[in-house]
Design a protein around this motif. Structure first.
Motif, PDB file in Angstrom:
ATOM      1  N   ALA A   1       0.813  -1.212   0.000  1.00  0.00           N
ATOM      2  CA  ALA A   1       0.000   0.000   0.000  1.00  0.00           C
ATOM      3  C   ALA A   1       0.852   1.269   0.000  1.00  0.00           C
ATOM      4  O   ALA A   1       0.307   2.370   0.048  1.00  0.00           O
ATOM      5  N   GLY A   2       2.182   1.138  -0.017  1.00  0.00           N
ATOM      6  CA  GLY A   2       3.045   2.303  -0.129  1.00  0.00           C
ATOM      7  C   GLY A   2       3.683   2.718   1.185  1.00  0.00           C
ATOM      8  O   GLY A   2       3.594   2.026   2.191  1.00  0.00           O
ATOM      9  N   VAL A   3       4.316   3.879   1.135  1.00  0.00           N
ATOM     10  CA  VAL A   3       5.004   4.426   2.298  1.00  0.00           C
ATOM     11  C   VAL A   3       4.427   5.799   2.590  1.00  0.00           C
ATOM     12  O   VAL A   3       4.219   6.605   1.686  1.00  0.00           O
ATOM     13  N   GLU A   4       4.136   6.048   3.857  1.00  0.00           N
ATOM     14  CA  GLU A   4       3.714   7.375   4.310  1.00  0.00           C
ATOM     15  C   GLU A   4       4.735   7.831   5.337  1.00  0.00           C
ATOM     16  O   GLU A   4       4.860   7.227   6.397  1.00  0.00           O
ATOM     17  N   GLY A   5       5.482   8.861   4.975  1.00  0.00           N
ATOM     18  CA  GLY A   5       6.577   9.294   5.846  1.00  0.00           C
ATOM     19  C   GLY A   5       7.638   8.222   5.860  1.00  0.00           C
ATOM     20  O   GLY A   5       8.184   7.863   4.822  1.00  0.00           O
ATOM     21  N   GLN A   6       7.900   7.648   7.011  1.00  0.00           N
ATOM     22  CA  GLN A   6       8.859   6.547   7.149  1.00  0.00           C
ATOM     23  C   GLN A   6       8.167   5.251   7.569  1.00  0.00           C
ATOM     24  O   GLN A   6       8.797   4.365   8.132  1.00  0.00           O
ATOM     25  N   VAL A   7       6.859   5.163   7.277  1.00  0.00           N
ATOM     26  CA  VAL A   7       6.071   4.000   7.669  1.00  0.00           C
ATOM     27  C   VAL A   7       5.598   3.259   6.425  1.00  0.00           C
ATOM     28  O   VAL A   7       4.920   3.830   5.568  1.00  0.00           O
ATOM     29  N   ALA A   8       5.966   1.978   6.335  1.00  0.00           N
ATOM     30  CA  ALA A   8       5.491   1.132   5.239  1.00  0.00           C
ATOM     31  C   ALA A   8       4.079   0.681   5.570  1.00  0.00           C
ATOM     32  O   ALA A   8       3.764   0.377   6.720  1.00  0.00           O
ATOM     33  N   ARG A   9       3.231   0.649   4.552  1.00  0.00           N
ATOM     34  CA  ARG A   9       1.840   0.213   4.745  1.00  0.00           C
ATOM     35  C   ARG A   9       1.566  -0.996   3.855  1.00  0.00           C
ATOM     36  O   ARG A   9       1.847  -0.963   2.669  1.00  0.00           O
TER      37      ARG A   9
END
Length: 192
Positions: free
Chosen positions: A113-121
């Protein structure tokens, strides 16, 4: 022609890396100049090997570069030295894709689902009926932990991995094409 060097199987490499961690931890806690010099020696040697790897990447054509990056041990070393040519997001997505077949065998699925900031989803679904004994609440936690470990091993620059619950999507209704152009009982309009 000279004999080729004996190659280490992956378990032997992993054992040596674990032992290296133990030895370095011991040196870090040891007092005195000898321990500091040993740690400095390891750091300098690591820098030189990192530079050597960077030069290999510089000389490699695209095919060889892809093969080097695809090797698990080399990939980890490239990340360690900060010279991996792929982005953290790309590496993390590839790690999810590598896990996907095993999760599907257990009746679940994964979707990057991608990366938001430094968090992988990652969307994680653990499936239902055909899941077998490995699924359920414990199975979901196991899958989530396996995803977290794989993603952070491939892209340690990321801070964490967030499991996003996969939403069930309703299947689109099937409408036969033959019914789209005709209405039952309707007559075509005549030109006026």
């Amino acid at each position: 022609m000279a004999d080729t060097a004996v190659r280490l199987p992956d378990p032997a490499v992993e054992a040596r890396l674990a032992r290296l961690d133990e030895l370095l931890a011991g040196l870090e806690s040891a007092p005195g100049p000898a321990a500091r010099e040993a740690l400095e020696s390891v750091a300098l040697l690591t820098e030189v090997y990192g530079e050597a790897l960077a030069r290999v990447l510089d000389l490699a054509d695209e095919d060889l570069r892809a093969r080097l990056v695809g090797d698990e041990l080399l990939g980890h070393l490239l990340v360690l030295h900060g010279i991996h040519p792929e982005s953290a997001e790309h590496r993390a997505a590839r790690a999810v894709e590598r896990l996907r077949p095993a999760v599907r065998e257990r009746g679940g699925d994964l979707e990057w689902a991608g990366v938001e900031g430094q968090v992988a989803r990652v969307r994680v679904s653990t499936g239902g009926g055909g899941c077998g004994s490995g699924c359920g609440a414990g199975g979901s936690a196991d899958v989530t932990e396996a995803v977290r470990a794989a993603v952070l091993a491939a892209a340690p620059e990321l801070e964490s991995v967030e499991a996003v619950t996969a939403e069930r999507r309703a299947a689109p209704a099937f409408v036969p094409l033959t019914t789209l152009g005709h209405r039952t009982g309707a007559r075509p309009r005549e030109a006026q």
